[in-house]
Design an enzyme around this catalytic site. Sequence first.
Site, PDB file in Angstrom:
ATOM      1  N   GLU A 190      39.579  40.432  16.415  1.00 14.27           N
ATOM      2  CA  GLU A 190      40.835  40.728  17.085  1.00 14.27           C
ATOM      3  C   GLU A 190      41.643  41.710  16.236  1.00 14.27           C
ATOM      4  O   GLU A 190      42.280  41.299  15.251  1.00 14.27           O
ATOM      5  CB  GLU A 190      41.659  39.450  17.243  1.00 14.27           C
ATOM      6  CG  GLU A 190      40.968  38.356  18.008  1.00 14.27           C
ATOM      7  CD  GLU A 190      41.969  37.375  18.592  1.00 14.27           C
ATOM      8  OE1 GLU A 190      42.091  37.328  19.805  1.00 14.27           O
ATOM      9  OE2 GLU A 190      42.649  36.693  17.815  1.00 14.27           O
TER      10      GLU A 190
ATOM     11  N   GLY B  95      48.630  40.936  21.964  1.00 14.14           N
ATOM     12  CA  GLY B  95      49.914  40.798  22.652  1.00 14.14           C
ATOM     13  C   GLY B  95      50.667  42.102  22.845  1.00 14.14           C
ATOM     14  O   GLY B  95      51.852  42.090  23.187  1.00 14.14           O
TER      15      GLY B  95
ATOM     16  N   GLU C  30      48.062  35.305  13.800  1.00 13.74           N
ATOM     17  CA  GLU C  30      49.439  34.779  13.793  1.00 13.74           C
ATOM     18  C   GLU C  30      49.584  33.665  12.762  1.00 13.74           C
ATOM     19  O   GLU C  30      50.643  33.515  12.147  1.00 13.74           O
ATOM     20  CB  GLU C  30      49.816  34.308  15.213  1.00 13.74           C
ATOM     21  CG  GLU C  30      50.012  35.508  16.137  1.00 13.74           C
ATOM     22  CD  GLU C  30      49.780  35.241  17.619  1.00 13.74           C
ATOM     23  OE1 GLU C  30      49.665  34.063  18.019  1.00 13.74           O
ATOM     24  OE2 GLU C  30      49.686  36.234  18.377  1.00 13.74           O
TER      25      GLU C  30
ATOM     26  N   LYS D  61      48.533  29.564  22.758  1.00 13.48           N
ATOM     27  CA  LYS D  61      49.540  29.681  21.678  1.00 13.48           C
ATOM     28  C   LYS D  61      50.658  28.640  21.900  1.00 13.48           C
ATOM     29  O   LYS D  61      50.370  27.537  22.343  1.00 13.48           O
ATOM     30  CB  LYS D  61      50.100  31.104  21.632  1.00 13.48           C
ATOM     31  CG  LYS D  61      49.009  32.175  21.662  1.00 13.48           C
ATOM     32  CD  LYS D  61      49.524  33.535  21.326  1.00 13.48           C
ATOM     33  CE  LYS D  61      48.428  34.563  21.544  1.00 13.48           C
ATOM     34  NZ  LYS D  61      48.718  35.846  20.948  1.00 13.48           N
TER      35      LYS D  61
ATOM     36  N   HIS E  18      43.599  32.553  13.057  1.00 14.99           N
ATOM     37  CA  HIS E  18      44.217  33.525  13.980  1.00 14.99           C
ATOM     38  C   HIS E  18      45.218  34.366  13.189  1.00 14.99           C
ATOM     39  O   HIS E  18      45.877  33.866  12.277  1.00 14.99           O
ATOM     40  CB  HIS E  18      44.918  32.774  15.116  1.00 14.99           C
ATOM     41  CG  HIS E  18      45.339  33.680  16.231  1.00 14.99           C
ATOM     42  ND1 HIS E  18      46.446  34.483  16.140  1.00 14.99           N
ATOM     43  CD2 HIS E  18      44.779  33.933  17.445  1.00 14.99           C
ATOM     44  CE1 HIS E  18      46.561  35.180  17.267  1.00 14.99           C
ATOM     45  NE2 HIS E  18      45.561  34.870  18.074  1.00 14.99           N
TER      46      HIS E  18
ATOM     47  N   SER F 141      44.664  41.771  23.994  1.00 16.34           N
ATOM     48  CA  SER F 141      45.106  42.336  25.278  1.00 16.34           C
ATOM     49  C   SER F 141      43.974  42.479  26.294  1.00 16.34           C
ATOM     50  O   SER F 141      43.929  43.459  27.036  1.00 16.34           O
ATOM     51  CB  SER F 141      45.824  43.671  25.053  1.00 16.34           C
ATOM     52  OG  SER F 141      46.980  43.480  24.252  1.00 16.34           O
TER      53      SER F 141
ATOM     54  N   ASN G  16      43.623  31.185  24.692  1.00 20.64           N
ATOM     55  CA  ASN G  16      44.501  30.688  23.634  1.00 20.64           C
ATOM     56  C   ASN G  16      45.924  30.685  24.179  1.00 20.64           C
ATOM     57  O   ASN G  16      46.527  31.740  24.338  1.00 20.64           O
ATOM     58  CB  ASN G  16      44.391  31.614  22.405  1.00 20.64           C
ATOM     59  CG  ASN G  16      45.393  31.273  21.324  1.00 20.64           C
ATOM     60  OD1 ASN G  16      45.984  30.185  21.324  1.00 20.64           O
ATOM     61  ND2 ASN G  16      45.609  32.202  20.399  1.00 20.64           N
TER      62      ASN G  16
HETATM   63  C1  PEP Z   1      45.099  36.056  21.053  1.00 16.63           C
HETATM   64  O1  PEP Z   1      46.010  35.271  21.085  1.00 16.63           O
HETATM   65  O2  PEP Z   1      44.124  35.804  20.338  1.00 16.63           O
HETATM   66  C2  PEP Z   1      45.152  37.274  21.861  1.00 16.63           C
HETATM   67  C3  PEP Z   1      44.137  38.085  21.844  1.00 16.63           C
HETATM   68  O3  PEP Z   1      46.294  37.480  22.603  1.00 16.63           O
HETATM   69  P1  PEP Z   1      46.486  38.578  23.772  1.00 16.63           P
HETATM   70  O4  PEP Z   1      45.305  38.438  24.707  1.00 16.63           O
HETATM   71  O5  PEP Z   1      47.773  38.194  24.436  1.00 16.63           O
HETATM   72  O6  PEP Z   1      46.529  39.918  23.137  1.00 16.63           O
END
Ligand code: PEP
Length: 251
Positions: free
Chosen positions: A165, A171, A97, A12, A95, A211, A10
């Site tokens: 998640e 992040g 976000e 973003k 997501h 992460s 992803n």
């Molecule tokens: C994500 O954007 O779904 C995500 C898991 O980001 P990151 O791997 O940077 O934590």
Amino acid sequence: MKRRPLIAGNWKMNGLLRQLTELQMIAEAAGEIGEGRDLLICPPATILSASRGILGQKVAIGGQDCHAAPSGAHTGDLSAEMLADVGARYVIVGHSERRADHDEDDAAVRAKAEAAWRAGLVAIVCIGESEAQREAGETLDVLGAQVAGSVPDGATGANLVLAYEPVWAIGTGRTAAVEDIADAHGFLRRTLVERLGEERGAAVRILYGGSVKPGNAAELLAIDDVDGALVGGASLKADDFIAICRATPVG
Ligand code: PEP
């Protein structure tokens, strides 16, 4: 049941035309890292078409969101049909976000997943608890409610991927403990089986996200019922994405 792992990147709100060299490197490695695994990159919409051209058939492309409607007066939005039109095979919906920045609730996420199916896309429905919810011991209740609210009826292993998640792990460089991930994924599998029946519930892939990096991928992706990863930051670097794919057990 054997599920083919999916490693999904992803990007973003990152990615300019000049960064397509990273995708070129992924495309070059795809024959090897795609053996026994499905690969997906979800770049920003502005470079979806160019990404499609570079990645070819071995690495799918996907959108990061879609509107619930097929077309209409929705300035700035994209429909699932538009994503399919440029060759997307998947779309991420819900997501954290988007849930936070755009006030998307479970009903909105469910409508987007239905829109994805209408356009022939696989919906990657994201769910996850906040840190406060985890500390209050509410994680499994939150996940259960999100699955009930965000996953439409009619889900199958072919049209749905669930992405667990933990919001506090996205992040941040922090990951959930192995036993907590195992608990969450085991709970989600049971929930899917209860809702969809044995065969369909067992066929849906459940990704872990938050992460995931080359250094922790092997440990995280070996957990039961972790059928791949949704990768944010580390997917921006081809070397990291490739290393995560290599660390993902097949079959
Ligand atoms: C994500 O954007 O779904 C995500 C898991 O980001 P990151 O791997 O940077 O934590």
